[in-house]
Design a protein around this motif. Structure first.
Motif, PDB file in Angstrom:
ATOM      1  N   ALA A   1       0.752  -1.089  -0.085  1.00  9.82           N
ATOM      2  CA  ALA A   1      -0.001  -0.020  -0.042  1.00  9.82           C
ATOM      3  C   ALA A   1       0.754   1.086   0.062  1.00  9.82           C
ATOM      4  CB  ALA A   1      -1.066  -0.024   1.083  1.00  9.82           C
ATOM      5  N   HIS A   2       2.051   1.304   0.701  1.00  9.93           N
ATOM      6  CA  HIS A   2       3.034   2.323   0.573  1.00  9.93           C
ATOM      7  C   HIS A   2       3.189   2.797  -0.648  1.00  9.93           C
ATOM      8  CE1 HIS A   2       6.510   4.419   2.510  1.00  9.93           C
ATOM      9  NE2 HIS A   2       5.616   5.212   2.305  1.00  9.93           N
TER      10      HIS A   2
ATOM     11  N   MET B   1       0.651   5.602   5.801  1.00  9.66           N
ATOM     12  CA  MET B   1       0.640   4.133   5.150  1.00  9.66           C
ATOM     13  C   MET B   1       2.055   3.214   5.176  1.00  9.66           C
ATOM     14  SD  MET B   1      -1.937   4.207   3.471  1.00  9.66           S
ATOM     15  CE  MET B   1      -1.955   3.011   2.318  1.00  9.66           C
TER      16      MET B   1
ATOM     17  N   ARG C   1       1.311   1.567   8.516  1.00  5.30           N
ATOM     18  CA  ARG C   1       0.486   0.315   8.553  1.00  5.30           C
ATOM     19  C   ARG C   1       1.046  -0.795   7.597  1.00  5.30           C
ATOM     20  NH1 ARG C   1      -4.729   1.048   9.238  1.00  5.30           N
ATOM     21  NH2 ARG C   1      -5.395  -0.434   7.511  1.00  5.30           N
ATOM     22  N   SER C   2       2.024  -0.482   6.722  1.00  2.00           N
ATOM     23  CA  SER C   2       2.704  -1.573   5.971  1.00  2.00           C
ATOM     24  C   SER C   2       3.964  -2.098   6.906  1.00  2.00           C
ATOM     25  CB  SER C   2       3.544  -0.757   4.677  1.00  2.00           C
ATOM     26  OG  SER C   2       2.651  -0.429   3.873  1.00  2.00           O
TER      27      SER C   2
ATOM     28  N   VAL D   1      -6.130   7.674   3.799  1.00  2.00           N
ATOM     29  CA  VAL D   1      -5.682   6.522   4.076  1.00  2.00           C
ATOM     30  C   VAL D   1      -6.644   5.556   3.548  1.00  2.00           C
ATOM     31  CG1 VAL D   1      -5.415   4.598   5.837  1.00  2.00           C
ATOM     32  CG2 VAL D   1      -4.000   6.910   5.727  1.00  2.00           C
TER      33      VAL D   1
ATOM     34  N   HIS E   1      -6.884   5.787  -0.334  1.00  2.00           N
ATOM     35  CA  HIS E   1      -5.718   4.874  -0.999  1.00  2.00           C
ATOM     36  C   HIS E   1      -5.923   3.244  -0.608  1.00  2.00           C
ATOM     37  CE1 HIS E   1      -4.356   8.781  -2.074  1.00  2.00           C
ATOM     38  NE2 HIS E   1      -3.700   8.339  -2.654  1.00  2.00           N
ATOM     39  N   GLU E   2      -6.202   2.989   0.607  1.00  5.00           N
ATOM     40  CA  GLU E   2      -6.397   1.474   0.820  1.00  5.00           C
ATOM     41  C   GLU E   2      -7.104   0.803  -0.164  1.00  5.00           C
ATOM     42  OE1 GLU E   2      -4.760  -0.430   2.837  1.00  5.00           O
ATOM     43  OE2 GLU E   2      -4.154   0.548   4.704  1.00  5.00           O
TER      44      GLU E   2
ATOM     45  N   TYR F   1      -5.696   0.815  -3.528  1.00  6.84           N
ATOM     46  CA  TYR F   1      -4.623  -0.242  -3.544  1.00  6.84           C
ATOM     47  C   TYR F   1      -5.156  -1.635  -3.771  1.00  6.84           C
ATOM     48  CZ  TYR F   1      -1.188  -3.408  -2.091  1.00  6.84           C
ATOM     49  OH  TYR F   1      -0.367  -4.510  -1.611  1.00  6.84           O
TER      50      TYR F   1
END
Length: 401
Positions: free
Chosen positions: A29-30, A108, A111-112, A382, A385-386, A389
């Motif tokens: 995701a990053h 991100m 989270r990654s 977030v 984009h999550e 992704y």
């Protein structure tokens, strides 16, 4: 230059570049955030967002201020600082946009690294604290105590020499660029364009400057190749050039990155004059935001298209935020925000810096150091984009199948 089966037509190159881009963006995701800048700009332009984001002073901003675009950079004398490393999207605009992009990237990255959600809140608080401290002008460069979470990277940067750059970029210290998966053969027109470019006085002056040569030296183009690099360079010209400086038997080598400059997608302030030539825009932004890097860049043209010529130095490193611990993630957020704060602050006088710092802190939530507008914006980004992704991964998997 050796014969090779490298793709030479634009269609062939673009097909390979597009596949590599999709693969890189599916990796995490990053990584997806780094490669999907247009999605961020589309969100940023909405009226609802513009109503909540504070309007800062009109200055040069990075425009694409994610964590991968910050890192150790050397100046022409070999001094090292952490500065912004990629200025393709630089424009005169609202500095809050850089903070939003950085906040999303940090969130991100957290989270990654499988860090808990509370870490994201602490990272954003540290980010605003680091930005505000640097904006106040307390230090011109990154302080020793600030680099603790990336001390290993900084130590590596200081110890690197030409052989390290050659082995990393061109896989050998010999004065040729090896053709293969990263470097592709030039066609006849491209070879001629590069040779013509290296006959120009401006490029010779750049090479003299970065070498700190007291006396004029002969500059020779030793080798060149098309460079398959980057996640957002699809469809743009990108070349690597190996240059020899000085007498033929006693060459010093320079490796140059020649990258086409395209129109910026980042929102800019209306009515503010910027260079109409995109290569000149990138260099102007670099010199304002990252002087160590800007002094090693030059606008030029190849095939009538604007390009930025940039010398690559062994000390310039990109580090990935992978597998972070909570304490390091928070410290890195503060460090990187400080880098951006110094880049912004050096363009403002003291009164403007103080006023902008106050504007940033308005509308705080109770008990939060991070402004409410920043926290709510990063939450929206977030989530956006999550979902994007995962959809990208689904389409990539279906295409691969």
């Amino acid at each position: 230059m050796a014969k090779t089966s490298s793709p030479r037509t634009k269609a062939q190159r673009d097909a390979i570049l597009r596949e590599r881009q999709q693969l890189k963006m599916a990796a995490s995701a990053h990584a997806y955030v780094r490669g999907s800048t247009v999605r961020f700009y589309d969100w940023l332009r909405s009226d609802a967002v513009q109503a909540t984001v504070p309007a800062g002073p009109d200055i040069w901003i990075c425009g694409d201020c994610h964590t991968g675009n910050l890192g150790p950079v050397a100046d022409v004398e070999g001094n090292i600082d952490i500065q912004i490393r990629d200025l393709d999207q630089t424009v005169i605009g609202n500095p809050a946009h850089d903070l939003l992009r950085l906040g999303l990237s940090l969130a991100m990255a957290g989270r990654s690294s499988d860090l808990p959600g509370v870490t994201t809140a602490l990272m954003l608080e540290a980010m605003i604290g680091g930005y505000g401290a640097a904006l106040a002008g307390r230090a011109d460069r990154v302080l020793p105590e600030e680099i603790e979470p990336i001390r290993k990277v900084m130590r590596e940067s200081k110890n690197r020499r030409w052989k390290h750059l050659a082995e990393e970029r061109i896989e050998d210290v010999k004065p040729t660029i090896p053709l293969g998966s990263k470097f592709w053969a030039l066609n006849a027109d491209e070879q001629k364009e590069l040779e013509t470019l290296f006959d120009e006085e401006g490029l010779h002056q750049l090479v003299q400057k970065i070498g700190n040569d007291a006396e004029p030296q002969q500059v020779r183009l030793l080798d060149g190749a098309y460079w398959m690099k980057g996640c957002s360079s699809l469809g743009r010209l990108r070349y690597a050039a190996l240059v020899g400086v000085g007498e033929k038997k006693r060459h010093e080598y320079r490796l140059l990155d020649l990258k086409e400059a395209s129109r910026a997608a980042a929102p800019c302030t209306k009515g503010k004059e910027m260079p109409s030539n995109d290569a000149e825009r990138v260099v102007a932004g670099a010199r304002a935001l990252s002087p160590f890097l800007g002094d090693r860049m030059l606008p030029a043209k190849i095939a009538g298209r604007p390009i930025v010529v940039r010398e690559l130095r062994p000390q310039d490193l990109k580090f990935e935020l992978i597998g972070l611990r909570q304490a390091d993630a928070i410290a890195i957020a503060r460090l990187m925000a400080g880098v951006v704060g110094r880049a912004h602050g050096r363009q403002m006088d003291r009164v403007t810096r103080q006023s902008w710092a106050k504007d940033l802190k308005r509308r705080n939530g109770k008990g939060l150091d991070a402004p409410r507008w920043l926290w709510s914006s990063v939450l929206d980004l977030v989530a956006l984009h999550e979902a994007a992704y995962l959809e990208h991964c689904r389409r990539y998997a279906m295409g691969a199948a």
